[in-house]
Design an enzyme around this catalytic site. Structure first.
Site, PDB file in Angstrom:
ATOM      1  N   GLY A 175       0.814  -1.202   0.000  1.00  0.00           N
ATOM      2  CA  GLY A 175       0.000   0.000   0.000  1.00  0.00           C
ATOM      3  C   GLY A 175       0.845   1.249   0.000  1.00  0.00           C
ATOM      4  N   TYR A 177       1.518   3.298   2.473  1.00  0.00           N
ATOM      5  CA  TYR A 177       2.355   3.529   3.652  1.00  0.00           C
ATOM      6  C   TYR A 177       3.124   2.299   4.109  1.00  0.00           C
ATOM      7  CZ  TYR A 177      -0.207   7.902   4.061  1.00  0.00           C
ATOM      8  OH  TYR A 177      -0.745   9.136   3.818  1.00  0.00           O
ATOM      9  N   VAL A 180       1.838  -5.470   3.402  1.00  0.00           N
ATOM     10  CA  VAL A 180       1.132  -6.445   4.227  1.00  0.00           C
ATOM     11  C   VAL A 180       1.753  -7.810   3.979  1.00  0.00           C
ATOM     12  CG1 VAL A 180      -1.091  -7.494   4.771  1.00  0.00           C
ATOM     13  CG2 VAL A 180      -0.985  -5.086   4.095  1.00  0.00           C
ATOM     14  N   LYS A 195       0.407  -5.504   8.714  1.00  0.00           N
ATOM     15  CA  LYS A 195       0.688  -4.320   7.908  1.00  0.00           C
ATOM     16  C   LYS A 195       1.817  -3.568   8.596  1.00  0.00           C
ATOM     17  CE  LYS A 195      -1.582  -0.112   6.148  1.00  0.00           C
ATOM     18  NZ  LYS A 195      -2.881   0.612   6.082  1.00  0.00           N
ATOM     19  N   ASP A 295     -12.685   5.062   0.992  1.00  0.00           N
ATOM     20  CA  ASP A 295     -11.827   4.448  -0.025  1.00  0.00           C
ATOM     21  C   ASP A 295     -12.365   3.076  -0.425  1.00  0.00           C
ATOM     22  OD1 ASP A 295      -9.716   4.432  -1.805  1.00  0.00           O
ATOM     23  OD2 ASP A 295      -8.286   3.584  -0.375  1.00  0.00           O
TER      24      ASP A 295
END
Length: 452
Positions: A175, A177, A180, A195, A295
C-alpha cells in the site's frame, strides 16, 4: 526568651537540629538506643516541642509531638538543660545563646502522634520526584513511539511467514504507507496478516502519526462485524508500526473482476448482488457507528477463504455467502458526525470511485454509497462508468458528467442485464447526496431481493 531542653542528654534521643517557628520549636532527634545488632544504624525522627509561656516570658509547659513517637515513659523523663546542647538554626531569631535553667521551668504535658510538616514536605517532594521520573519515562516512550506511546518488539510475538525460500512469497499486498505480509503468532501458531509501516523523518510529522493512530483506533471499534477486517494486535518500535489483523486467503475482488471481464461483461447478476449485499451491510454498520470509509474499491474487498480451483465456473453464478467478503484498509477512514463536524472537505480516495461532491470538497458519508454504485457497475460490465486517460481526466469526467442520468447502459457488456440492476445503480449514483440512497435503503432494493 529561654528555650532549653535536655533531649540532647537523654539516653534514647539526641537533638540534631532545632528551628524556632512562633511558639513551636521544630526538632530532629536520633534514636541511639542499644541494639544487639552492632551494624544497626541510628534512626532519625522529626517532631516539635510546643512551648507555653507565662507572663514573664518563661516556659511553663511543653507539648512534645513527633513521628514516629518514642515511648511515653521515655519522653516523660526528659529534663531541662542548658540550651548550649542544641545545635540550632533559626530564620527569625538566634537560639544559640547560652542560658542557665531551672528544671522546674519545663513540664511535660502530653505526647501525641504527629506527622510533622517537614516529613509531609519530604514525602511530597519524593512523590513529585517520582512523578517527574514517570513523566520523563513517558516522554521518552512517546518520543520513541509517538503513534502508540508504547514500545514493543513485534519479533518477540510474531515471525514473518514465507512458504518458500523467496521472501517475497510472504507479501500479501503493498500500500501507500507499507506492505502487508503473512505472519505467525509464536504463542499460538496461528497465521495472521501484518501491515508494517516504516517510520521516516517525513512520516514522523504529526499528521502522519495521527493518521496511523486513527486507523488503529477505528479498528479497535470494528471487531464484531462479519464483513469487516478484524484487528488482532499492534506493536511499535523505533522504526516501524505493525498492525496485526486476521489473514484472508481468498484474494481481492479486483482480481476476480480481472479474471472474468470479457466482451460480454463480467460477473453474473446473482454473484454481483451477493457481493454488493455484503459490502452494503458493512457500510451500513460503519455509518451506524459514525465511521465513513472513504476508499471503497475492489482492491479493498477481500474474500475470506481461498477458492477451490477444482470447482466449476458455475460457482460465479451465485455468490457463496459462506465465503464472506471483508472490507479492509481503513487508512483513509474517520469518525464522522454531520451535526458535529459539518461537511468533510479533504478530497481523499481513489479517483474512479470518488463522488462529485467529494471532488468539490463538501461531502458527507454518502460518498461511500457513490463508491458502491461504481463498484456495482464494474462488477456487471468490467469497466467504470466515468473514465479518463489519467487521474485528472477521470476526476474531470466525474465533475462534468457524474450523474445517474449520464450512466451509459448501452455499451458492451450490458446486453441481457436486468432493469432492476440498472435502476439499483442509478439510485446509488444520484448526483444529489440528499436524494441518493442510504445503505439501509439500498439493501431493500428489489434487485438485491431477487438474488439474496
Amino acid at each position: 526568651m529561654n528555650v532549653i531542653s535536655s533531649l540532647s542528654m537523654h539516653p534514647l534521643y539526641r537533638i540534631s537540629t532545632a528551628v524556632e517557628d512562633g511558639q513551636e520549636l521544630q526538632l530532629r532527634w536520633t534514636n541511639t538506643s542499644y541494639s544487639e545488632d552492632e551494624n544497626e544504624e541510628d534512626f532519625n525522627y522529626d517532631g516539635n516541642i510546643e512551648c507555653v509561656y507565662n507572663e514573664g516570658g518563661d516556659i511553663t509547659a511543653t507539648t512534645i509531638k513527633y513521628h514516629p513517637p518514642p515511648s511515653i515513659e521515655s519522653a516523660a523523663t526528659i529534663s531541662t538543660c542548658d540550651s548550649s546542647s542544641l545545635d540550632t538554626t533559626s530564620s527569625s531569631s538566634s537560639l544559640s545563646s547560652q542560658h542557665d535553667c531551672d528544671d522546674s521551668s519545663l513540664n511535660i504535658v502530653r505526647v501525641d502522634d504527629y506527622h510533622s510538616d517537614a516529613s509531609v514536605e519530604e514525602e511530597e517532594q519524593e512523590d513529585a520526584f517520582e512523578l517527574q521520573q514517570q513523566q520523563g519515562q513517558d516522554d521518552e516512550k512517546h518520543s520513541l513511539c509517538p503513534v502508540t506511546g508504547h514500545y514493543s518488539n513485534f519479533n518477540d510475538h510474531y515471525y514473518i511467514h514465507s512458504s518458500s525460500s523467496s521472501s517475497s512469497s510472504s507479501i500479501l499486498g503493498i500500500g501507500q504507507y507499507g506492505q502487508v505480509q503473512s505472519c505467525i503468532q509464536i504463542s499460538t501458531g496461528k497465521a495472521y496478516a501484518v501491515k508494517t509501516i516504516q517510520k521516516s523523518p517525513l512520516q514522523l510529522a504529526h499528521h502522519h502519526n495521527h493518521h496511523i493512530q486513527r486507523e488503529i483506533h477505528l479498528l479497535t471499534k470494528l471487531t464484531s462485524h462479519p464483513n469487516i477486517l478484524k484487528l488482532v494486535d499492534f506493536h511499535e518500535d523505533k522504526d516501524h508500526v505493525h498492525i496485526i489483523t486476521e489473514r484472508y486467503t481468498g484474494g481481492e475482488l479486483f482480481d476476480v473482476i480481472g479474471e472474468h471481464t470479457s466482451s460480454s461483461g463480467c460477473l453474473s447478476e446473482g454473484y454481483a448482488a451477493g457481493v454488493i449485499k455484503c459490502v452494503l451491510e458493512a457500510v451500513a454498520y460503519l455509518h451506524s457507528v459514525g465511521i465513513v470509509h472513504r476508499d471503497l474499491k475492489p482492491e479493498n474487498l477481500m474474500f475470506e477463504y481461498e477458492r477451490n480451483e477444482d470447482e466449476e465456473e458455475e460457482e460465479y453464478d451465485h455468490f457463496d455467502s459462506s465465503n464472506s467478503i471483508r472490507l479492509i484498509d481503513f487508512g483513509l477512514s474517520r469518525e464522522y458526525n454531520f451535526k458535529v463536524d459539518g461537511y468533510m472537505s479533504n478530497p481523499v480516495g481513489t479517483s474512479y470511485y470518488m463522488a462529485p461532491e467529494l471532488l468539490q470538497e463538501k461531502y458527507t458519508q454518502s460518498c461511500d454509497i457513490w463508491s458502491v454504485g461504481i463498484i456495482t457497475y464494474i462488477l456487471l460490465c468490467g469497466y467504470p462508468p466515468f473514465n479518463g486517460d489519467d487521474e485528472e481526466d477521470i476526476k474531470r469526467t466525474i465533475m462534468e458528467h457524474g450523474n445517474a442520468k449520464n450512466v451509459n447502459f448501452k455499451l458492451r457488456g450490458w446486453a441481457g442485464k436486468s432493469e432492476e440492476a440498472k435502476d439499483f445503480i442509478k439510485c446509488l449514483l444520484r448526483r444529489d447526496p440528499g436524494k441518493r440512497f442510504t445503505a439501509e435503503e439500498a439493501l431493500m432494493h428489489p434487485w438485491l431481493k431477487m438474488y439474496c
